[in-house]
Design an enzyme around this catalytic site. Structure first.
Site, PDB file in Angstrom:
ATOM      1  N   ASP A 479       0.831  -1.207   0.000  1.00  0.00           N
ATOM      2  CA  ASP A 479       0.000   0.000   0.000  1.00  0.00           C
ATOM      3  C   ASP A 479       0.866   1.256   0.000  1.00  0.00           C
ATOM      4  O   ASP A 479       2.083   1.202   0.239  1.00  0.00           O
ATOM      5  CB  ASP A 479      -0.887  -0.039   1.255  1.00  0.00           C
ATOM      6  CG  ASP A 479      -2.213   0.677   1.067  1.00  0.00           C
ATOM      7  OD1 ASP A 479      -2.312   1.522   0.155  1.00  0.00           O
ATOM      8  OD2 ASP A 479      -3.140   0.395   1.840  1.00  0.00           O
ATOM      9  N   ASP A 549     -10.691   2.052  -3.282  1.00  0.00           N
ATOM     10  CA  ASP A 549     -11.236   1.834  -1.945  1.00  0.00           C
ATOM     11  C   ASP A 549     -12.752   1.858  -1.965  1.00  0.00           C
ATOM     12  O   ASP A 549     -13.391   1.593  -0.946  1.00  0.00           O
ATOM     13  CB  ASP A 549     -10.714   2.909  -0.976  1.00  0.00           C
ATOM     14  CG  ASP A 549      -9.363   2.518  -0.393  1.00  0.00           C
ATOM     15  OD1 ASP A 549      -8.964   1.350  -0.545  1.00  0.00           O
ATOM     16  OD2 ASP A 549      -8.704   3.388   0.207  1.00  0.00           O
TER      17      ASP A 549
HETATM   18  C1  GLA Z   1      -5.715   1.831   2.120  1.00  0.00           C
HETATM   19  C2  GLA Z   1      -6.082   0.656   1.245  1.00  0.00           C
HETATM   20  C3  GLA Z   1      -7.133  -0.168   1.927  1.00  0.00           C
HETATM   21  C4  GLA Z   1      -6.619  -0.646   3.271  1.00  0.00           C
HETATM   22  C5  GLA Z   1      -6.201   0.547   4.110  1.00  0.00           C
HETATM   23  C6  GLA Z   1      -5.519   0.105   5.370  1.00  0.00           C
HETATM   24  O1  GLA Z   1      -6.769   2.736   2.218  1.00  0.00           O
HETATM   25  O2  GLA Z   1      -6.507   1.080   0.003  1.00  0.00           O
HETATM   26  O3  GLA Z   1      -7.486  -1.270   1.130  1.00  0.00           O
HETATM   27  O4  GLA Z   1      -5.533  -1.505   3.074  1.00  0.00           O
HETATM   28  O5  GLA Z   1      -5.314   1.404   3.405  1.00  0.00           O
HETATM   29  O6  GLA Z   1      -5.085   1.168   6.126  1.00  0.00           O
END
Ligand code: GLA
Length: 742
Positions: A479, A549
């Site tokens: 990430d 997301d």
């Molecule tokens: C980001 C990612 C999510 C998740 C969060 C965790 O927003 O896109 O899928 O992994 O971080 O903090």
């Protein structure tokens, strides 16, 4: 496929079955662009395509010769300031303050295959007969700077890959302040420009703009390719659509700051450019040193947007993505993020995993929160060792338990980030990206590590390798949750601060390269707050990326549809999540959620303990379906049928390479009362083949399905097919077409 050099006319013709790209050495030694488009017959001389004319009031190169004007000649490596008044592809700041250059032909070579780009992701050839590469070396006599323009033509794809390598062959240090990867001058601007833009949780929305005199551009100045714009644009003839007409796609294999620009000049010719964004970019080149630009890939299609997308899917799926997962159907996963967020214990995770296993899920992914002082999003980043309260048996213990259940285990990292509340920050506050004496802007309560410093990359590498090497981890979600601000590296001298953004990305690539080489069995999925770094650069290391997301099925229709213009379905991370959806608060059926997510890597992201027995049974059926058809869903040929950007419905289909199997998906966003009859004109089938729609058993020839259409009307049009339930909002249906035996 061939690259021909015609000595008399000094023309190079790169071509394969589908595409021709023709350039020439001009009278002043610069490289001119003559043609880019559908394959045309080769001939000795194409220089008449230069369109030299004595236009009044133009800047001309030679005194007394009004024909040779760089204002009008189409160029491959234009530089601003010597008679070409459009934005240039290269700019070199010299010791005397001048930025004027005259890059002219020195030599060329043609080689089989495609050389790798040092430190950068790029398309590749697996065998020498898959591609040919032309390198034309230009030299600026005054500075001694060389520009090596690399062009690769592929045997199997209507694509040209292009990049430039600069080598300082002079005695003075110079600074590259602009080094675009691609410049394409076209003789007219009768095109529409399509871009894929948006914002967090709303990535890659299709936007169409008209070209007119002046400049339009998209780009990123955020240090990652961004949610806001994708490094991909299309120009299409106004009449071109999904199935027919001329289309060109330009994609930049890069994950950092980028610029994609179209400039239409006063005579309505078009200059396209793609490369590292020149804003904040200044790269010092000492004598003998080289700079490699990222690669840009140009795809030509005369079979519309669909044809262009399928070329990108094949090229990027087969010759950009790498590793053992490239061609493999992807594991069906469950990710705990939307199921638990930070609120989990080892027991809770094991409970989810057990239920997941029972449903047939193959991979359990532990998301954010397992490490260091990570209780919420304010601490812990940078310390990649298990938090003992959360995981009393460490990552190794949990991974062992998950694998004992018969599932694989995956783990989340955010390697580039650091929290103030972490051991890493306490030990190395100077490792942050921060400008001395200035405020550091906040982003999700975290900071970015200075990945332009090799020792920082080494530290994170060692921490990650220790976890991955000691535990049964078969998947990593990588990430990156904030943009770069106050960009500055305390390890670099003042005159090199213009290099930090690019060096940061090189550091990211270096870490990816090392980890993917050391742990070849691990499936990497890239992520940046969802789709903030969904780009070809990442695809080279991580064959799949979390698309957004936003997990709402209806929003996902647009996000995944937009993403599919450039990126293969096997790369699109898509999950079934809970309802009401956590981003949209919308309630969609479990079936529609799966019908959208199955055109991607497919997984679940919810707490299975909150579902009813009936829902779990439905999930079991979805998983069986996915296991049976994932090869087709992830690697089949995609045909987009109806755009969610245009109306209340969306539809697409995938067809197997041998055309014997297809899956058609139809989605209707809002229910309509007393609706019209609906039918889809299918694509990509064999017109002579008889197909059976497996649910109803009805058989139709391919030509009928493509010409007369496939009827999708339901109860909204007064029809009830095979006991179908009355429809509702957010309805969707999948149809499987199977070649009938004979
Ligand atoms: C980001 C990612 C999510 C998740 C969060 C965790 O927003 O896109 O899928 O992994 O971080 O903090």
């Amino acid at each position: 496929m061939d690259i021909v050099y015609h000595e008399q006319s000094r023309c190079f013709h790169l071509y394969n079955e589908h595409i021709s790209y023709i350039i020439t050495v001009l009278r002043n030694g610069q490289l001119g662009q003559l043609y880019c488009g559908a394959r045309i017959r080769d001939r000795e001389d194409f220089t008449h395509l230069l369109e030299l004319a004595p236009r009044a009031m133009s800047s001309c190169t030679y005194e007394g010769d009004r024909f040779f004007s760089l204002e009008h000649i189409k160029l491959e490596l234009p530089a601003y300031g010597n008679g070409d008044y459009k934005a240039g592809a290269v700019e070199l700041l010299q010791q005397n303050g001048s930025r004027i250059t005259e890059f002219s032909y020195e030599s060329h070579s043609i080689s089989h295959g495609k050389p790798r780009l040092h430190g950068l992701p790029a398309t590749y050839a697996e065998a020498d007969d898959e591609a040919l590469t032309l390198t034309v070396t230009l030299r600026d006599a005054l500075t001694g700077m060389r520009a090596e323009l690399n062009y690769t033509v592929f045997r199997d794809y209507a694509a040209i890959a292009r990049s430039v390598r600069y080598v300082n062959g002079g005695n003075d240090t110079v600074t590259l302040t602009r080094a675009m990867s691609l410049c394409l001058d076209l003789p007219d601007c009768n095109y529409q420009w399509l871009q894929f833009s948006g914002r967090w949780a709303r990535e890659r929305q299709l936007i169409s703009r008209e070209l007119t005199q002046g400049v339009i551009s998209i780009g990123s100045l955020r240090g990652h390719s961004s949610h806001q714009h994708n490094p991909f644009v299309i120009i299409k003839r106004p009449t071109a659509d999904e199935d027919k007409g001329e289309v060109m796609g330009i994609s930049l294999v890069y994950s950092g700051n980028f610029l994609m620009q179209a400039e239409v000049d006063a005579h309505m010719t078009l200059r396209l450019m793609a490369g590292i964004h020149p804003e904040n970019f200044a790269w010092q080149l000492e004598p003998g040193k080289a700079f490699q630009t990222p690669e840009a890939v140009l795809v030509y299609s005369d079979s519309g947007l669909g044809g262009m997308s399928r070329t990108f899917h094949q090229l990027y799926g087969k010759r950009l993505a790498r590793g053992m997962w490239r061609d493999k159907p992807r594991p069906i996963l469950i990710n705990n993020w939307e199921g638990t967020y930070f609120n989990f214990t080892e027991d809770k995770l094991l409970d989810i995993a057990r239920r997941a296993k029972d449903c047939g899920i193959e991979l359990f992914v532990l998301d954010d929160g397992w490490f260091g002082r990570r209780w919420d999003d304010r601490g812990g980043l940078g310390d990649w060792t298990a938090n003992p309260t959360r995981l009393p048996n460490g990552v190794t213990g949990l991974a062992d338990k998950i694998t004992e259940l018969g599932m694989n285990f995956g783990l989340w990292f955010e390697p580039e980030a650091v929290s103030r509340d972490s051991a890493l920050f306490e030990a190395h506050p100077e490792w942050l990206i921060a400008t001395p004496g200035r405020n550091i802007s906040h982003g999700r309560n975290e900071y970015l590590l200075d990945f332009s410093r090799p020792e920082v990359v080494d530290n994170i590498h060692d921490q990650m390798a220790a976890v991955l090497g000691s535990s049964k981890v078969s998947y990593v979600k990588w990430d990156m949750n904030r943009s770069i601000s106050e960009c500055y590296s305390s390890a670099l001298p003042p005159e090199r601060q213009g290099e930090v953004f690019h060096r940061y990305i090189l550091g990211v690539y270096d870490l990816y390269e090392r980890l993917t080489a050391e742990f070849p069995h691990i499936l990497f999925e890239s992520c940046a707050s969802g789709g903030g770094r969904f780009d070809p650069g990442m695809l080279y290391y991580a064959p799949q990326a979390w698309a957004s997301d936003n997990t709402d099925a209806v929003e996902r229709l647009r996000i995944q549809y937009g993403t599919s213009f450039c990126y293969p379905l096997s790369s699109i991370g898509a999950h079934v999540s809970a309802v009401p959806n956590h981003q949209m608060y919308r309630i969609t059926t479990l079936s529609t959620r799966a019908n959208v997510a199955c055109f991607g890597t497919f997984g679940y992201e919810l707490d299975l303990s909150k579902l009813s027995g009936e829902e779990l049974d439905e999930i079991k059926v979805q998983i069986e379906f996915m296991k049976r058809y994932r090869e087709l869903l992830q690697f089949g040929r995609l045909y987009r049928l109806e755009s969610p950007f245009e109306g209340n419905t969306a539809a697409w289909m995938v067809v197997s390479a041998d055309k014997r199997q297809a899956i058609v998906a139809f989605y209707r966003i809002l229910n309509q009362y007393n609706d019209c009859f609906t039918r889809l004109h299918l694509r990509g089938l064999d017109p002579d083949m008889l197909y059976r729609e497996t649910q109803s058993g009805a058989v139709h020839y391919g030509d009928e399905l493509m010409r007369a259409g496939f009827i999708t009307s339901d109860s909204t049009a007064g029809e009830i097919f095979f006991g179908m339930m009355p429809s509702s909002d957010f309805a969707s249906r999948l149809y499987i077409l199977q070649a009938d035996k004979d």
